[in-house]
Scaffold this motif. Structure first.
Motif, mmCIF file in Angstrom:
data_model
loop_
_atom_site.group_PDB
_atom_site.id
_atom_site.type_symbol
_atom_site.label_atom_id
_atom_site.label_comp_id
_atom_site.label_asym_id
_atom_site.label_seq_id
_atom_site.Cartn_x
_atom_site.Cartn_y
_atom_site.Cartn_z
ATOM 1 N N VAL A 45 0.843 -1.205 0.000
ATOM 2 C CA VAL A 45 0.000 0.000 0.000
ATOM 3 C C VAL A 45 0.878 1.256 0.000
ATOM 4 O O VAL A 45 0.606 2.207 -0.735
ATOM 5 N N TYR A 49 0.961 3.924 -2.991
ATOM 6 C CA TYR A 49 0.682 5.339 -2.739
ATOM 7 C C TYR A 49 1.757 6.219 -3.372
ATOM 8 O O TYR A 49 1.454 7.162 -4.108
ATOM 9 N N ASN A 52 1.693 5.913 -7.303
ATOM 10 C CA ASN A 52 0.498 6.530 -7.871
ATOM 11 C C ASN A 52 0.556 8.049 -7.753
ATOM 12 O O ASN A 52 0.226 8.771 -8.688
ATOM 13 N N LYS A 53 0.977 8.533 -6.615
ATOM 14 C CA LYS A 53 1.054 9.975 -6.389
ATOM 15 C C LYS A 53 2.062 10.625 -7.329
ATOM 16 O O LYS A 53 1.756 11.617 -7.987
ATOM 17 N N GLU A 70 -4.524 13.015 2.328
ATOM 18 C CA GLU A 70 -4.494 12.236 1.084
ATOM 19 C C GLU A 70 -4.055 10.794 1.357
ATOM 20 O O GLU A 70 -4.665 9.848 0.852
ATOM 21 N N PHE A 71 -3.010 10.620 2.165
ATOM 22 C CA PHE A 71 -2.532 9.281 2.508
ATOM 23 C C PHE A 71 -3.605 8.504 3.264
ATOM 24 O O PHE A 71 -3.828 7.320 2.997
ATOM 25 N N PHE A 74 -6.146 7.318 0.848
ATOM 26 C CA PHE A 74 -5.605 6.216 0.061
ATOM 27 C C PHE A 74 -5.687 4.905 0.836
ATOM 28 O O PHE A 74 -6.189 3.901 0.331
ATOM 29 N N VAL A 75 -5.206 4.929 2.072
ATOM 30 C CA VAL A 75 -5.196 3.710 2.896
ATOM 31 C C VAL A 75 -6.621 3.228 3.168
ATOM 32 O O VAL A 75 -6.911 2.039 3.027
ATOM 33 N N ARG A 78 -8.086 1.616 0.125
ATOM 34 C CA ARG A 78 -7.514 0.297 -0.128
ATOM 35 C C ARG A 78 -8.054 -0.739 0.856
ATOM 36 O O ARG A 78 -8.252 -1.895 0.492
ATOM 37 N N SER A 119 -8.866 6.557 -6.786
ATOM 38 C CA SER A 119 -7.628 7.331 -6.852
ATOM 39 C C SER A 119 -7.816 8.595 -7.683
ATOM 40 O O SER A 119 -7.352 9.670 -7.320
ATOM 41 N N ILE A 123 -8.905 10.511 -4.174
ATOM 42 C CA ILE A 123 -7.625 10.588 -3.464
ATOM 43 C C ILE A 123 -6.697 11.625 -4.080
ATOM 44 O O ILE A 123 -6.222 12.528 -3.398
#
Length: 129
Positions: A45, A49, A52-53, A70-71, A74-75, A78, A119, A123
């Motif tokens: 993960v 992250y 992808n970022k 943002e993190f 994302f988490v 997921r 995403s 995100i």
């Protein structure tokens, strides 16, 4: 297929490779598949992250607080799709009597699609949009 989708799929394959590598390395050291799965999920993960970022969505955040937010998104997204993954596998295998391989492929197609959409619109959305 546009550049963003191609990069998303490319880094998705790398994320899967990271997941497998960490899983088997930790399993060799710990001999505990639950711990190994958990460690592999966490590392994958974080890897997903960052890639992808930086490379897929080329996202820049203006503050540390926004980066943490943002993190977190994302988490949590997921974890949400992990639950969909598990429930989809149970549905297809236990209740609809499909094979494990076919079920895993089908569910992962859905999960990858949901992950991409989350995403893109939730995100790594551009600030101010």
């Amino acid at each position: 297929m546009n550049k963003e989708v191609i990069l998303y799929l490319f880094f998705g394959v790398l994320t899967t490779a990271v997941n497998f590598l960490v899983y088997f390395l930790v399993l060799k050291l710990s001999d505990n598949y639950v711990f190994s799965t958990t460690m592999a999920f966490i590392v994958a993960v974080i890897f997903a992250y960052v890639t992808n970022k930086k490379y897929v969505f080329e996202n820049v955040t203006s503050s540390f607080k926004k980066l943490l937010d943002e993190f977190f998104r994302f988490v949590t997204s997921r974890i949400f799709t992990y639950i969909i993954d598990v429930l989809g596998m149970i549905l297809l295998i236990e209740y609809l009597s499909h094979g494990e391989v076919v079920s895993k492929i089908a569910v992962n197609i859905v999960v990858v699609g949901i992950n991409y959409i989350l995403s893109k619109i939730y995100i790594f959305k551009k600030e101010g949009i």
